[in-house]
Design an enzyme around this catalytic site. Sequence first.
Site, PDB file in Angstrom:
ATOM      1  N   HIS A 465       1.070  -1.104  -0.251  1.00  0.00           N
ATOM      2  CA  HIS A 465      -0.096  -0.135  -0.013  1.00  0.00           C
ATOM      3  C   HIS A 465       0.931   1.221   0.028  1.00  0.00           C
ATOM      4  CE1 HIS A 465      -3.693   2.424   1.154  1.00  0.00           C
ATOM      5  NE2 HIS A 465      -2.693   3.227   1.663  1.00  0.00           N
ATOM      6  N   GLU A 466       1.679   1.235   0.647  1.00  0.00           N
ATOM      7  CA  GLU A 466       2.548   2.410   1.021  1.00  0.00           C
ATOM      8  C   GLU A 466       3.546   2.634  -0.213  1.00  0.00           C
ATOM      9  OE1 GLU A 466       1.686   4.644   2.892  1.00  0.00           O
ATOM     10  OE2 GLU A 466       0.521   3.402   4.393  1.00  0.00           O
ATOM     11  N   HIS A 469       1.601   4.344  -2.772  1.00  0.00           N
ATOM     12  CA  HIS A 469       1.738   5.864  -2.611  1.00  0.00           C
ATOM     13  C   HIS A 469       2.991   6.233  -3.159  1.00  0.00           C
ATOM     14  CE1 HIS A 469      -2.059   6.619  -0.710  1.00  0.00           C
ATOM     15  NE2 HIS A 469      -1.719   5.892   0.313  1.00  0.00           N
ATOM     16  N   HIS A 472       3.542   6.493  -6.951  1.00  0.00           N
ATOM     17  CA  HIS A 472       2.578   8.182  -7.516  1.00  0.00           C
ATOM     18  C   HIS A 472       3.590   9.000  -7.145  1.00  0.00           C
ATOM     19  CE1 HIS A 472      -1.544   9.812  -7.187  1.00  0.00           C
ATOM     20  NE2 HIS A 472      -0.865   9.881  -8.211  1.00  0.00           N
TER      21      HIS A 472
END
Length: 674
Positions: A465-466, A469, A472
């Site tokens: 998940h991290e 990010h 991104h």
Amino acid sequence: MNSNPLLQSFDTAPFSKIKNEHFLPAISQLIDESRAEIETIANNDESPTFENTIEAMEFSGEKLGRATSIFFNLNSAETNPEIQKIAQEVSPLLTEFRNDLLLNEALFERIKTVYNQKEDLDLSKEQVMLLDKKYKAFSRNGANLSDDKKQDLRKIDTELSKLSLTFGEHVLEETNKFQLHVADKNDLAGLPDGAIEAARHLAEESEKEGWIFTLDYPSYIPFMTYADNRELRKKLAMAFGAKGFHGDDLDNQEIVLKIVNLRYERAKLLGYRSHAHFVLEERMAESPEKVLAFLEDLKVKAKPAAEREFRELTEFAQKLDSINRLEKWDSSYYTEKLKQERFNLDDEKLKPYFELKNVISGVFTVAEKLYGLHFKEVDTIDKYHPDVKTYEVLDDNENLKAIFYADFHPRPGKRNGAWMTSFKPQKIQNGKNDRPHISIVCNFTKPTKTKPSLLTFNEVTTLFHEFGHALHGMLANTTYPSLSGTGVYWDFVELPSQILENWCYEKETLELFAKHYETGEMIPMEYVEKIKESANFMEGMATLRQLSFGLLDMAWHNRNPKGITDVKAFEVAAFEDTQLYPDVLENCMSTSFSHIFQGGYSAGYYSYKWAEVLDADAFAYFKENGIFNRDIANKFKEFVLSKGGTEDPMDLYVKFRGQKPKPEALLERAGLLE
Ligand SMILES: [Zn+2]
């Protein structure tokens, strides 16, 4: 000459040179310099243009941004009382600077002049987004109002911030004041050793015999999940549900009503139909009508599954313990029991397959296969703690795309949870593409003397998940730093992170890294299947519950609340169609709904589900074409990851996907379709 390292120029943050005493003087001086830059822009003799006003603002204050990002990142990941004290001094200075900026009338006049010529300026999409963003930062703060009305707005804002603060203080006091004191050892039946130990510890702290359980999540959740004693579960759950609802001086009912009324007034003053209309103007979802349609649609589709699961759980509890009426305090307990019966899968069985260093190399391989990124660990970059790992991120042609910091294990100075952040934003200025410095911070199980760091499956998905990010941020390719990477609308920001979690459930991915840390054996496929199935366990009920919170949030914020006098009655009506368990008269959700009355989630709670719909729909596209399909990955990179907030998120999504998101993929993934 000034020797403060924060005032020199630097590329990677010069952690080893920075001492605590550097922060306050550097940040104060950089605020002054930024003020001077803003004054120069505001008082420019030339007539306002996009370049000399909007772009000039966007590129101003760069050094201040870098110094504050270092400071606040450290305050989260490696803090100490001294840094916390400095934060108390620095924060008001920054707030004051920001407020003064937004009240700068000369500056706003120039922005407005440019804004009013928007159509004639031949701006790129990114420039239009930037112009809108700058203009709205002022207009949404009342810049277009008459002086009287500006006064009114300030009064409302002051009042609102006081009320949110009080709301939060009440919830906190209510949480802290309740203790469930267990004296009889038999009442601990069912609880895991860790929870018992923690409860013993709490009792010792207050010099009591026995065990103490509280309304704090780490104490509350295990008790509700495992404690066999139903009466005690009821007692704890009733206390939890009654926070701010006792009719005493910690009661939040009046505060809730005041907050929703003031938010409504504020929205009206600024020309919006309701607070939700005001909030959603800057969201992918766009309007309360669309949010409600979204929530209602999911509700209709998820409800049959939720009702089926509720019946199943009721029968199970009836069979197991002759429970005739399933209550809220039975929910987690029987869900866990049924889950154990069905899957018999616990963390301890899985952990040996998830050694941290393997998982890291797994997530790097995923990034390489999808986006051609290569991670090279380097020891030449200054770090804020020896545990931090540093990488150069290169593309296939060995171009540097980013610097990546990873900080995995808990320390006394680190706050809880996991997050992604950055030390330097990406931007293109004077023809130069300045690459970002991205960081992820986690609190994963530490290695011991005899064992390496072995992650729970939940920690594995957290890392993905991290890292999503982080991608991104690392793949950002925009001109303006405030629109770069994760600088997107709130309900779009979780797409890159949540989508990456999907890879953790795929055989093709797990084969890359899920090997037993001692034997090297691959994770058995039977476990993988169980992981998938158990992830969706009772998902219908969980979905309906999330939807009920989203609907309650919208109900409070999408209308004129003047006529509402009874908080509980209003809430019961809003919940009408989503409740499976009998209502508890003595409980009220709104009086402790901190997300929307204390934090920033008002008219935004729906975004949890919204993001899930997006990530499931987007991942389904990968799945149809192969999860490592480079064409699909390229589209995701080109239209989502690299674009940040430079275009309308729905447009970006449609460019990637070829169509708007639909909820079916989520419903299917969650096993909610018949
Ligand atoms: Zn996230």
